[in-house]
Scaffold this active site. Structure first.
Site, PDB file in Angstrom:
ATOM      1  N   GLU A 257       0.894  -1.173   0.000  1.00 46.08           N
ATOM      2  CA  GLU A 257       0.000   0.000   0.000  1.00 46.08           C
ATOM      3  C   GLU A 257       0.919   1.207   0.000  1.00 46.08           C
ATOM      4  O   GLU A 257       1.603   1.448   0.999  1.00 46.08           O
ATOM      5  CB  GLU A 257      -0.831   0.052   1.282  1.00 46.08           C
ATOM      6  CG  GLU A 257      -1.828  -1.044   1.455  1.00 46.08           C
ATOM      7  CD  GLU A 257      -3.114  -0.781   0.717  1.00 46.08           C
ATOM      8  OE1 GLU A 257      -3.194   0.213  -0.032  1.00 46.08           O
ATOM      9  OE2 GLU A 257      -4.026  -1.595   0.872  1.00 46.08           O
ATOM     10  N   CYS A 290      -2.800   9.009   2.908  1.00 51.31           N
ATOM     11  CA  CYS A 290      -2.298   8.514   1.626  1.00 51.31           C
ATOM     12  C   CYS A 290      -3.331   8.652   0.503  1.00 51.31           C
ATOM     13  O   CYS A 290      -2.979   8.913  -0.632  1.00 51.31           O
ATOM     14  CB  CYS A 290      -1.872   7.071   1.773  1.00 51.31           C
ATOM     15  SG  CYS A 290      -3.143   6.077   2.537  1.00 51.31           S
TER      16      CYS A 290
HETATM   17  P1  NAD Z   1       8.209   5.116   4.750  1.00 51.04           P
HETATM   18  O1  NAD Z   1       8.116   4.373   3.486  1.00 51.04           O
HETATM   19  O2  NAD Z   1       9.379   5.977   4.984  1.00 51.04           O
HETATM   20  O3  NAD Z   1       8.176   4.110   5.982  1.00 51.04           O
HETATM   21  C1  NAD Z   1       7.159   3.142   6.135  1.00 51.04           C
HETATM   22  C2  NAD Z   1       7.675   2.016   7.006  1.00 51.04           C
HETATM   23  O4  NAD Z   1       8.742   1.356   6.327  1.00 51.04           O
HETATM   24  C3  NAD Z   1       8.244   2.471   8.344  1.00 51.04           C
HETATM   25  O5  NAD Z   1       7.899   1.518   9.323  1.00 51.04           O
HETATM   26  C4  NAD Z   1       9.748   2.452   8.084  1.00 51.04           C
HETATM   27  O6  NAD Z   1      10.491   2.298   9.274  1.00 51.04           O
HETATM   28  C5  NAD Z   1       9.885   1.249   7.184  1.00 51.04           C
HETATM   29  N1  NAD Z   1      11.074   1.218   6.344  1.00 51.04           N
HETATM   30  C6  NAD Z   1      11.871   2.250   5.973  1.00 51.04           C
HETATM   31  N2  NAD Z   1      12.874   1.812   5.186  1.00 51.04           N
HETATM   32  C7  NAD Z   1      12.708   0.468   5.053  1.00 51.04           C
HETATM   33  C8  NAD Z   1      13.400  -0.557   4.335  1.00 51.04           C
HETATM   34  N3  NAD Z   1      14.477  -0.285   3.609  1.00 51.04           N
HETATM   35  N4  NAD Z   1      12.931  -1.814   4.402  1.00 51.04           N
HETATM   36  C9  NAD Z   1      11.827  -2.109   5.119  1.00 51.04           C
HETATM   37  N5  NAD Z   1      11.132  -1.195   5.821  1.00 51.04           N
HETATM   38  C10 NAD Z   1      11.559   0.088   5.784  1.00 51.04           C
HETATM   39  O7  NAD Z   1       6.836   5.914   4.884  1.00 51.04           O
HETATM   40  P2  NAD Z   1       6.384   6.869   6.061  1.00 51.04           P
HETATM   41  O8  NAD Z   1       7.169   8.126   5.909  1.00 51.04           O
HETATM   42  O9  NAD Z   1       6.407   6.173   7.368  1.00 51.04           O
HETATM   43  O10 NAD Z   1       4.838   7.105   5.682  1.00 51.04           O
HETATM   44  C11 NAD Z   1       4.446   7.983   4.700  1.00 51.04           C
HETATM   45  C12 NAD Z   1       4.208   7.267   3.392  1.00 51.04           C
HETATM   46  O11 NAD Z   1       3.313   6.183   3.584  1.00 51.04           O
HETATM   47  C13 NAD Z   1       3.552   8.135   2.365  1.00 51.04           C
HETATM   48  O12 NAD Z   1       4.186   7.927   1.122  1.00 51.04           O
HETATM   49  C14 NAD Z   1       2.117   7.638   2.313  1.00 51.04           C
HETATM   50  O13 NAD Z   1       1.443   7.827   1.113  1.00 51.04           O
HETATM   51  C15 NAD Z   1       2.290   6.206   2.608  1.00 51.04           C
HETATM   52  N6  NAD Z   1       1.051   5.639   3.159  1.00 51.04           N
HETATM   53  C16 NAD Z   1       0.313   4.837   2.342  1.00 51.04           C
HETATM   54  C17 NAD Z   1      -0.874   4.299   2.811  1.00 51.04           C
HETATM   55  C18 NAD Z   1      -1.695   3.413   1.922  1.00 51.04           C
HETATM   56  O14 NAD Z   1      -2.555   2.722   2.425  1.00 51.04           O
HETATM   57  N7  NAD Z   1      -1.458   3.392   0.629  1.00 51.04           N
HETATM   58  C19 NAD Z   1      -1.290   4.542   4.116  1.00 51.04           C
HETATM   59  C20 NAD Z   1      -0.509   5.342   4.929  1.00 51.04           C
HETATM   60  C21 NAD Z   1       0.682   5.889   4.428  1.00 51.04           C
END
Ligand code: NAD
Length: 487
Positions: A257, A290
């Site tokens: 997602e 999102c």
């Molecule tokens: P992010 O991608 O930076 O982090 C998301 C998660 O991934 C965190 O738990 C982070 O610690 C982890 N992560 C970071 N690097 C990683 C790696 N290399 N391998 C595995 N895990 C890793 O996103 P964010 O800043 O926490 O959230 C914002 C983003 O999330 C926005 O782009 C938003 O659109 C998206 N979002 C999407 C939805 C949806 O349902 N589509 C819902 C909420 C947020």
């Protein structure tokens, strides 16, 4: 206001990280430390994966549907019973205003858990596919649907309870075991789910939570470890791609997602045009959603009228955000300094690209030590500008004029993303337009298309697979065909 310490939940026990390592949990309203969180080491993550693997391989968790249903109902009831604590965490740790904390952060998640439990009896575990004469004899065929195995659930900070519930409750109902890795900014919203699992009596190892200050370490371990069968990830598109790459060696199932840049189309026959335009303001939870439609598309013939309506709406809202104690307030700070810098950067990009700033754009240090930026609206935006193409994830609306319905649809679809969207217009026409938008959830005339019993997910770079609803439970199942020779 301080929060309790966020502990790890591994193999049925709440405990500190190895060596008692912790990190500061920073509150978005104040920029100050509001609690501590256990900072998991690689050894802690390894233990959590081992516990989940053992629980899946050696207990009846995946096959005992009745037990799971009973325990997950208890778990859901405990989530409801802890509503006030969850709201407190959403306020202090996630930075929610009161008006957003109840609705979007907590009640939406609790309703989501209810929706998943309503869907559970509709999951088909076994299908009779009948007799077939093949190769000269009869075979009775059945198709079974079985839990995928160990799930690594990796979640973001914006609506952490909602996303944690969507993954954890659905995966556990499906019969999987889970290691949840919450975002570093919102550890307690993950940790409390472990605490409630103990109270609900979930068997040890079935569910585990590892919080970590390092954003990537635990998630990368989960993604690369061959003992983990599936990664269910919500977060940015950039990290989603990395997860696919890192998971490739162990051919990990990945469910993603990701980000969005959804369109809000107001048609020229919208019943109350000014109201439809004003409803597009990106202010709820400071725009950190999102599926939030952040591109407003309005007909050129009514563009001036739309700009005037927005000017009024933003003017009227100027004093209504950023109030911690005000019950009607729906917009507080951004989650972190990093996010504030990011949004501020996009405001500068918008100005340089030649868009006109109709409202906002300023960082507001007078609101306190937290991460505040004004509700912001750019008009005269072209869809090829970066502020129209890239996800900002803050309170920033961009307004794009369109010539006719076909052009509105073309602009809406001219995006790498395809997560959400909204259409306002005469009902029949608006539904026709909604069907032509390449995105996973569309609201028509304010209708609600995102609830716990409906599938949610993205087209294109917004992800793959569906969360929530029956589809959201089935996402965690494998399919097996069995042929039994009978003659
Ligand atoms: P992010 O991608 O930076 O982090 C998301 C998660 O991934 C965190 O738990 C982070 O610690 C982890 N992560 C970071 N690097 C990683 C790696 N290399 N391998 C595995 N895990 C890793 O996103 P964010 O800043 O926490 O959230 C914002 C983003 O999330 C926005 O782009 C938003 O659109 C998206 N979002 C999407 C939805 C949806 O349902 N589509 C819902 C909420 C947020």
């Amino acid at each position: 206001m301080s929060l309790p310490e966020a502990l790890l939940y591994i193999d049925g026990k709440m405990r500190p990280a190895a060596g008692n390592k912790t990190y500061d949990n920073i509150g978005p309203w104040t920029g100050e430390v509001v609690g501590k969180a256990a900072d998991a080491s690689a050894a802690d993550v390894d233990e959590a994966i081992a516990a989940a693997r053992r629980a899946f391989d050696t207990t009846d968790w995946s096959s005992n549907h009745a037990l799971r249903f009973e325990l997950m109902k208890k778990y859901r009831d405990l989530l409801h019973a802890n509503r006030d604590r969850l709201v407190q965490i959403a306020r202090v740790e996630v930075g929610s205003a009161i008006g957003a904390a109840f609705r979007a952060q907590v009640d939406f998640a609790l309703g989501g858990a209810d929706g998943l439990l309503e869907c559970f009896p509709r999951v088909t575990w076994e299908e009779d596919r009948g007799l077939r004469n093949e190769q000269g004899f009869d075979t009775q065929r059945i198709v079974t649907h079985e839990a995928m195995g160990v799930v690594g659930a990796i979640t973001p900070w914006n609506v952490p309870l909602y996303v944690n519930v969507g993954k954890v409750v659905a995966a556990l109902l499906a019969g999987c075991t889970v290691v949840l890795k919450p975002a570093p900014d919102t550890p307690l919203m993950g940790s409390i789910m472990g605490e409630l699992a103990i109270e609900a009596g979930l068997p040890p190892g079935v569910f585990n939570v590892v919080t970590s200050a390092d954003p990537a370490m635990a998630g990368e371990m989960l993604t690369k470890d061959p003992r983990v069968d599936l990664i269910s990830f919500t977060g940015s598109t950039a990290v989603g791609k990395k997860i696919m790459e890192n998971g490739a060696a162990s051919l990990k199932r990945v469910f993603l997602e990701l980000g969005g840049k959804s369109a809000y189309i107001v048609l020229d026959d919208a019943p109350n045009f000014p109201m439809a335009v004003m409803s597009s303001m990106v202010v709820f939870h400071a725009g950190q959603g999102c599926a939030y439609p952040t591109r407003l598309l309005v007909p050129k013939t009514r563009y001036a009228e739309a700009c005037k309506a927005l000017e009024m709406a933003y003017g009227g809202f100027a004093s209504k955000w950023g109030h911690y104690e005000e019950p009607t307030c729906i917009m507080g700070p951004l989650i972190s300094k990093r996010q504030l810098e990011r949004v501020k950067g996009y405001v500068e990009i918008g100005k340089q690209e030649g868009a006109r700033l109709l409202a906002g754009g300023n960082v507001r240090t007078d609101k306190g030590g937290g991460f505040f930026i004004e509700p912001t609206c750019f008009v005269d935006v072209r869809n090829d500008m970066r502020i129209a193409q890239e996800e900002i994830f803050g309170p920033v609306l961009v307004v794009i004029p369109y010539e006719d319905e076909d052009e509105a649809i073309r602009i809406a679809n001219d995006s790498i993303y395809g997560l959400g969207g909204a259409v306002v217009g005469s009902p029949e026409r608006a539904v026709k337009v909604a069907k032509r938008i390449r995105a996973g959830s569309i609201s028509v005339n304010g209708g609600v298309s995102i609830t716990g019993d409906l599938p949610f997910g993205g087209y294109k770079h917004s992800g793959m697979g569906r969360e929530w609803g029956v589809e959201g439970i089935e996402e965690f199942l494998e399919t097996k065909a069995i042929g039994i020779r009978v003659s």
